[in-house]
Design an enzyme around this catalytic site. Sequence first.
Site, PDB file in Angstrom:
ATOM      1  N   TYR A   2      -1.388   1.932   6.259  1.00 44.71           N
ATOM      2  CA  TYR A   2      -2.340   2.983   5.892  1.00 44.71           C
ATOM      3  C   TYR A   2      -3.632   2.465   5.249  1.00 44.71           C
ATOM      4  O   TYR A   2      -4.539   3.257   4.991  1.00 44.71           O
ATOM      5  CB  TYR A   2      -1.653   3.999   4.964  1.00 44.71           C
ATOM      6  CG  TYR A   2      -0.473   4.680   5.627  1.00 44.71           C
ATOM      7  CD1 TYR A   2      -0.660   5.449   6.773  1.00 44.71           C
ATOM      8  CD2 TYR A   2       0.813   4.531   5.127  1.00 44.71           C
ATOM      9  CE1 TYR A   2       0.422   6.064   7.394  1.00 44.71           C
ATOM     10  CE2 TYR A   2       1.903   5.145   5.744  1.00 44.71           C
ATOM     11  CZ  TYR A   2       1.696   5.902   6.880  1.00 44.71           C
ATOM     12  OH  TYR A   2       2.760   6.510   7.502  1.00 44.71           O
ATOM     13  N   HIS A   6      -4.896  11.379  11.569  1.00 40.34           N
ATOM     14  CA  HIS A   6      -3.899  10.445  11.041  1.00 40.34           C
ATOM     15  C   HIS A   6      -4.543   9.083  10.883  1.00 40.34           C
ATOM     16  O   HIS A   6      -5.290   8.646  11.774  1.00 40.34           O
ATOM     17  CB  HIS A   6      -2.698  10.327  11.991  1.00 40.34           C
ATOM     18  CG  HIS A   6      -2.003  11.626  12.200  1.00 40.34           C
ATOM     19  ND1 HIS A   6      -1.172  12.188  11.248  1.00 40.34           N
ATOM     20  CD2 HIS A   6      -2.048  12.497  13.229  1.00 40.34           C
ATOM     21  CE1 HIS A   6      -0.726  13.356  11.701  1.00 40.34           C
ATOM     22  NE2 HIS A   6      -1.247  13.567  12.895  1.00 40.34           N
TER      23      HIS A   6
HETATM   24  C1  DQA Z   1       0.275   9.927   8.766  1.00 38.29           C
HETATM   25  C2  DQA Z   1       1.355   9.624   9.808  1.00 38.29           C
HETATM   26  C3  DQA Z   1       2.639  10.362   9.472  1.00 38.29           C
HETATM   27  O1  DQA Z   1       3.635  10.074  10.449  1.00 38.29           O
HETATM   28  C4  DQA Z   1       3.155   9.935   8.115  1.00 38.29           C
HETATM   29  O2  DQA Z   1       4.323  10.659   7.792  1.00 38.29           O
HETATM   30  C5  DQA Z   1       2.132  10.055   7.054  1.00 38.29           C
HETATM   31  C6  DQA Z   1       0.763   9.627   7.346  1.00 38.29           C
HETATM   32  C7  DQA Z   1      -1.002   9.101   9.003  1.00 38.29           C
HETATM   33  O3  DQA Z   1      -2.027   9.432   8.427  1.00 38.29           O
HETATM   34  O4  DQA Z   1      -0.970   8.087   9.736  1.00 38.29           O
HETATM   35  O5  DQA Z   1       2.412  10.433   5.938  1.00 38.29           O
HETATM   36  O6  DQA Z   1      -0.082  11.296   8.859  1.00 38.29           O
END
Ligand code: DQA
Length: 148
Positions: free
Chosen positions: A23, A101
């Site tokens: 992330y 995402h």
């Molecule tokens: C997310 C992807 C989701 O699968 C995960 O549960 C997240 C972050 C992303 O920003 O890549 O919490 O939304």
Amino acid sequence: MTSILVLHGPNLNLLGTREPEIYGATTLPEIDAGLRDQGAAAGAQVRCLQSNHEGALIDALQQAATNGTHAVVFNAGGFTHTSVALRDAIVACGLPVIEVHLSNVAAREEFRRVSLIAPVVVGSIAGFGRDSYRLGLEAALAVLRRTD
Ligand code: DQA
């Protein structure tokens, strides 16, 4: 003035320390500050809200429908893959919603490849790290400018 709500779902308050290899190292306050600046440069007001609670996210979508918000940029986090209630709230709010995402959910575990909200949003942006939000806000502004 154009008003955009940026909505962050569960665990996104931990950005910066949560699985940074997936992330990134940028914190949520840093992302939000960048989006507010980006919005201001485009003459738009950006409000940012994070919650770990499904109901609070639903409340925020319901309020956005009546408080003058024009569009929503939404990272629903893990609820993306599970929440019929959030999907229903997106439809009910009647606003253009852009799904974002940080990670490329299509390239991860099987369960992340399903988004219950994807069919009811204007479009989805995934895999660009913090730039997913920047592109999501750009997309929201473009949708609002659209005349064709
Ligand atoms: C997310 C992807 C989701 O699968 C995960 O549960 C997240 C972050 C992303 O920003 O890549 O919490 O939304």
